[in-house]
Design an enzyme around this catalytic site. Structure first.
Site, PDB file in Angstrom:
ATOM      1  N   CYS A   8      -4.518  -1.238  -1.937  1.00 36.21           N
ATOM      2  CA  CYS A   8      -4.640   0.210  -2.108  1.00 36.21           C
ATOM      3  C   CYS A   8      -5.550   0.450  -3.303  1.00 36.21           C
ATOM      4  CB  CYS A   8      -3.241   0.780  -2.369  1.00 36.21           C
ATOM      5  SG  CYS A   8      -3.204   2.545  -2.694  1.00 36.21           S
ATOM      6  N   ASN A   9      -6.676   1.103  -3.054  1.00 35.06           N
ATOM      7  CA  ASN A   9      -7.611   1.382  -4.145  1.00 35.06           C
ATOM      8  C   ASN A   9      -6.982   2.318  -5.183  1.00 35.06           C
ATOM      9  OD1 ASN A   9     -10.612   0.530  -3.050  1.00 35.06           O
ATOM     10  ND2 ASN A   9      -9.237   1.091  -1.404  1.00 35.06           N
ATOM     11  N   THR A  10      -6.150   3.240  -4.697  1.00 33.23           N
ATOM     12  CA  THR A  10      -5.545   4.235  -5.583  1.00 33.23           C
ATOM     13  C   THR A  10      -4.536   3.578  -6.527  1.00 33.23           C
ATOM     14  OG1 THR A  10      -5.775   5.790  -3.751  1.00 33.23           O
ATOM     15  CG2 THR A  10      -4.355   6.461  -5.569  1.00 33.23           C
TER      16      THR A  10
ATOM     17  N   CYS B 204     -10.901   3.514   0.556  1.00 34.76           N
ATOM     18  CA  CYS B 204      -9.464   3.729   0.750  1.00 34.76           C
ATOM     19  C   CYS B 204      -9.084   2.926   1.978  1.00 34.76           C
ATOM     20  CB  CYS B 204      -9.187   5.211   0.962  1.00 34.76           C
ATOM     21  SG  CYS B 204      -7.520   5.579   1.559  1.00 34.76           S
ATOM     22  N   THR B 205      -8.036   2.146   1.861  1.00 29.40           N
ATOM     23  CA  THR B 205      -7.732   1.207   2.954  1.00 29.40           C
ATOM     24  C   THR B 205      -7.286   1.919   4.237  1.00 29.40           C
ATOM     25  OG1 THR B 205      -5.547   0.876   1.932  1.00 29.40           O
ATOM     26  CG2 THR B 205      -7.248  -0.770   1.471  1.00 29.40           C
ATOM     27  N   HIS B 206      -6.817   3.160   4.110  1.00 28.45           N
ATOM     28  CA  HIS B 206      -6.464   3.924   5.323  1.00 28.45           C
ATOM     29  C   HIS B 206      -7.694   4.208   6.193  1.00 28.45           C
ATOM     30  CE1 HIS B 206      -2.582   4.729   3.382  1.00 28.45           C
ATOM     31  NE2 HIS B 206      -2.170   5.275   4.506  1.00 28.45           N
TER      32      HIS B 206
ATOM     33  N   ASP C 276       0.861  -1.183   0.000  1.00 32.69           N
ATOM     34  CA  ASP C 276       0.000   0.000   0.000  1.00 32.69           C
ATOM     35  C   ASP C 276       0.896   1.231   0.000  1.00 32.69           C
ATOM     36  OD1 ASP C 276      -2.411   1.593   0.399  1.00 32.69           O
ATOM     37  OD2 ASP C 276      -1.771   1.848   2.472  1.00 32.69           O
ATOM     38  N   SER C 277       0.297   2.389  -0.157  1.00 31.70           N
ATOM     39  CA  SER C 277       1.056   3.636  -0.082  1.00 31.70           C
ATOM     40  C   SER C 277       1.607   3.867   1.325  1.00 31.70           C
ATOM     41  CB  SER C 277       0.155   4.810  -0.463  1.00 31.70           C
ATOM     42  OG  SER C 277      -0.892   4.921   0.479  1.00 31.70           O
TER      43      SER C 277
ATOM     44  N   TYR D  24      -0.555   8.667  -2.007  1.00 31.78           N
ATOM     45  CA  TYR D  24      -0.610   8.406  -3.453  1.00 31.78           C
ATOM     46  C   TYR D  24      -1.773   9.179  -4.103  1.00 31.78           C
ATOM     47  CZ  TYR D  24       2.499   4.219  -3.584  1.00 31.78           C
ATOM     48  OH  TYR D  24       3.558   3.352  -3.549  1.00 31.78           O
ATOM     49  N   GLY D  25      -2.821   9.388  -3.314  1.00 29.06           N
ATOM     50  CA  GLY D  25      -4.091   9.869  -3.881  1.00 29.06           C
ATOM     51  C   GLY D  25      -4.024  11.214  -4.559  1.00 29.06           C
TER      52      GLY D  25
HETATM   53  N1  DGL Z   1      -4.622   3.504   1.001  1.00 29.21           N
HETATM   54  C1  DGL Z   1      -4.805   4.039  -0.275  1.00 29.21           C
HETATM   55  C2  DGL Z   1      -6.102   3.604  -0.934  1.00 29.21           C
HETATM   56  O1  DGL Z   1      -6.678   2.596  -0.586  1.00 29.21           O
HETATM   57  C3  DGL Z   1      -4.483   5.457  -0.606  1.00 29.21           C
HETATM   58  C4  DGL Z   1      -3.982   6.441   0.381  1.00 29.21           C
HETATM   59  C5  DGL Z   1      -3.077   7.493  -0.252  1.00 29.21           C
HETATM   60  O2  DGL Z   1      -3.575   8.510  -0.763  1.00 29.21           O
HETATM   61  O3  DGL Z   1      -1.881   7.236  -0.254  1.00 29.21           O
HETATM   62  O4  DGL Z   1      -6.548   4.232  -1.846  1.00 29.21           O
END
Ligand code: DGL
Length: 265
Positions: A76-78, A186-188, A13-14, A45-46
């Protein structure tokens, strides 16, 4: 000959978000070995360009493949939006991606609004547009980018006034009485379920794709004859992070415990 079933599963993930996916996967398949890579040095990452996230994702896959993983979960969805196609074209091991769990939210036939919390990139990219084309007519869907939440989670802040104030700020333009469900795209954000409930109330459904991802991974490994059937002692996990300091590895462990301690988190 090497027994491929004994190889680890790579998850990245990011940064810290994918730890929530790792926890779900460990609960589901405790007998597997895991290598987790958090790219906290490059998070978030987003807000980056998709090409940059694609390159970062490829570098991480190289790192994981060098360690001999049998499958990779893009937790990570992004990164999934930006890179999954390229990653699948480049590597010949199973690559499992993630997308906001809009389908289960819409299938509940909600009366009110479905709010999809995700990064700006996830909400802008083709993958999500395709989901909107599929489900957008069936429900009232609101896209809600929440970049500040990622930064707080990267600092290890999951609850308390600062977190709740930031969530309140994200939802300031939406009448919370009109919301039926929130999709955590978003996994965060998975760590923030309690804080989100404190702000929005208990009646709102909070939906995420982590269990679905763990189940999907298991099905794929099973189909390919790659499931490890022998359980060793404890959890077999190697943790890496691009920030390369011991504090970030400590935080990763704390967040993993936080998730593993919360059944149905
Ligand atoms: N955890 C990431 C997701 O699921 C993105 C978070 C980020 O912006 O880095 O999209």
């Amino acid at each position: 000959m090497k027994d491929e079933r004994k190889l680890a599963i790579g998850i990245f993930d990011s940064g810290m978000g994918g730890i929530s996916v790792l926890a779900e996967t460990i609960k589901f398949m405790p007998e597997e070995r895991y290598i987790y890579y958090g790219d906290s040095g490059n998070a978030p990452y987003g807000v980056k360009a998709p090409e940059e996230v694609n390159n970062l994702s490829k570098n991480i896959c190289e790192f994981l493949i060098d360690r001999g993983v049998k499958a990779i979960v893009v937790a990570c969805n992004t990164a999934t939006s930006a890179a999954i196609k390229d990653l699948r074209n480049t590597y010949d091991i199973p690559i499992i991606g993630m997308e906001p769990a809009l389908k289960p939210a819409v299938e509940k036939k909600p009366e009110g609004k479905i709010v999809v919390m995700a990064t700006s990139m996830t909400l802008k990219e083709k993958k999500f547009s395709r989901l909107m084309d599929k489900y957008g007519q069936e429900a009232d869907i609101v896209k809600l980018p929440c970049p500040k939440l990622v930064e707080l989670v990267e600092e290890g802040i999951l609850e308390g006034e600062r977190m709740e104030e930031t969530i309140r700020e994200c939802f300031k333009d939406i009448d919370k009485d009109e919301i039926s469900s929130v999709v955590l795209g978003c996994t965060h954000y998975i760590f923030l379920k309690d804080s989100i409930r404190n702000v929005l109330g208990d009646k709102i459904d909070i939906i995420d794709g982590n269990q679905g991802t763990a189940r999907h991974l298991k099905n794929i490994l099973e189909k390919k004859g790659l499931l490890n059937k022998e359980k060793g002692e404890g959890v077999d996990l190697e943790l890496y992070n691009s920030k390369r300091n011991p504090e970030i590895i400590d935080l990763s462990r704390k967040l993993l415990e936080f998730c593993l301690n919360k059944l149905n988190f």
